[in-house]
Design an enzyme around this catalytic site. Structure first.
Site, PDB file in Angstrom:
ATOM      1  N   CYS B  37       0.806  -1.219   0.000  1.00 23.54           N
ATOM      2  CA  CYS B  37       0.000   0.000   0.000  1.00 23.54           C
ATOM      3  C   CYS B  37       0.838   1.267   0.000  1.00 23.54           C
ATOM      4  CB  CYS B  37      -0.925   0.013   1.210  1.00 23.54           C
ATOM      5  SG  CYS B  37      -0.010  -0.036   2.749  1.00 23.54           S
ATOM      6  N   CYS B 106      -1.125  -4.951   7.585  1.00 29.40           N
ATOM      7  CA  CYS B 106      -0.897  -3.795   8.457  1.00 29.40           C
ATOM      8  C   CYS B 106      -0.312  -4.241   9.790  1.00 29.40           C
ATOM      9  CB  CYS B 106      -2.202  -3.045   8.666  1.00 29.40           C
ATOM     10  SG  CYS B 106      -3.190  -2.898   7.157  1.00 29.40           S
TER      11      CYS B 106
HETATM   12  S1  FES Z   1      -3.424  -0.219   4.341  1.00 25.42           S
HETATM   13 FE1  FES Z   1      -1.400   0.498   4.438  1.00 25.42          FE
HETATM   14  S2  FES Z   1      -0.815  -0.139   6.387  1.00 25.42           S
HETATM   15 FE2  FES Z   1      -2.861  -0.690   6.351  1.00 25.42          FE
END
Ligand code: FES
Lengths: 168, 168
Positions: B37, B106
């Site tokens: 991400c 995450c």
């Molecule tokens: S979506 Fe990037 S750390 Fe959770």
């Protein structure tokens, strides 16, 4: 599914996006359900599923991260999150600093500074995209770390543009 | 996507946000990123001479789950030995916070940050020991940290105590 093939385009990173969009529009028009009125159900179904593919292919190719992933995929290189080697510490440090600077502009509501930061990062994005084009034309394997960098850069830009909306 | 109450609690009242002097020999800094991400996280630990973690701080630029994961991790780290700290796994964090599968990366980020902070601390301690051994002009195998009270030690510079930045 190979999105380049679906849109009948040569697989390359520095794709001519206008041409690709044009192709997408042409194919979508040819596959439009209106053109299949009165045709056998099997044909209508086929056209519909092809139209969906064409849409999805265009969505993939217009996004540089997904385009790079598609190319890596074609070369049999896994680009999923698990494949990602540990990021370069220097890159992480820079990105941390940039994200901190961004957070500061939120606190100080400093729109000009925010625009500065975004402009710098957009320049960087342009360089990273060039680097990706080079990597893909030489050795796709070397594209992986560059792609990782692109993801961090784009995340920053997303956050920056959300913040800009907020401050305006 | 619905966040669990615990995530929201940590997200709204993150514990231990801040930073410590990364040049302090007793501080280990972990800087990690999620290429999936493009988010980044910094987690720091202060290790006392008894080998226990006396303080932990974090700064996360990421989603609510990443903030909650790192906040929780800093709470869990305090009072642990390094050995015990390495036992904190992303599974435990994800379970405590009820993270859905798409948010597992995450919590992985938080586990990586812990590992990387511990590694950094150990690396620093090793470098410090090497420096001490080197600077002792004693040809015998160095019995480190056995300085006589009146002899100023060369290897052990006293480090300036830099207070951590105020929390926001
Ligand atoms: S979506 Fe990037 S750390 Fe959770």
């Amino acid at each position: 599914m190979n999105p380049f093939k679906i849109l009948e385009l040569e697989p390359r990173f520095d794709l001519d996006l206008d041409a690709a969009e044009h192709r997408h529009r042409e194919l979508s028009r040819a596959l439009h359900p209106d053109r299949f009125v009165g045709r056998p159900a099997s044909e209508r179904r086929l056209a519909l599923s092809r139209a969906i593919e064409v849409n999805e292919a265009w969505r993939t190719l217009r996004d540089p991260v997904r385009r790079a992933e598609a190319l890596l995929n074609l070369h049999g290189i896994d680009s999923g999150e698990t494949s990602s080697a540990k990021a370069d510490p220097e890159l992480l440090m820079e990105m941390m600093e940039q994200r901190e600077a961004l957070a500061e502009t939120r606190a100080s509501k400093d729109l000009p500074r925010l625009r500065d930061l975004s402009a710098t990062m957009r320049d960087r994005q342009a360089r990273v995209l060039d680097a990706l084009t080079k990597a893909f034309s030489h050795d796709p394997q070397t594209a992986l770390p560059v792609l990782a960098e692109l993801r961090y850069v784009r995340r920053f830009l997303e956050e920056a543009s959300a913040l800009e909306d907020e401050l305006l | 996507m619905a966040y669990s109450n615990k995530v929201i609690d940590h997200y709204e009242n993150p514990r231990n946000v801040g930073s410590m002097d990364k040049n302090d020999d007793n501080v280990g800094t972990g800087l990690v990123g999620a290429p999936a991400c493009g988010d980044v996280m910094r987690l720091q630990i202060r290790v006392d001479d008894d080998g226990k973690i006396s303080d932990a701080k974090f700064k996360t630029f990421g989603c609510g789950s990443a903030i909650a994961s790192s906040s929780l991790a800093t709470e869990w780290l305090k009072g642990r030995t390094l050995e015990e700290a390495t036992k904190i796994k992303n599974r435990d964090i994800a379970e405590e916070l009820n993270l859905p599968p798409v948010k597992i990366h995450c919590s992985v980020l938080a586990e990586d940050a812990i590992k990387s902070a511990i590694e950094d601390f150990r690396r620093k301690q090793k470098a410090k020991r090497a420096l001490q051994t080197q600077t002792q002009d004693d040809p015998e195998p160095a019995q480190e940290a056995q300085e006589t009270p009146n002899a100023p030690s060369e290897g052990k510079r006293s480090l300036p105590i830099v207070s951590s930045q105020p929390e926001r």
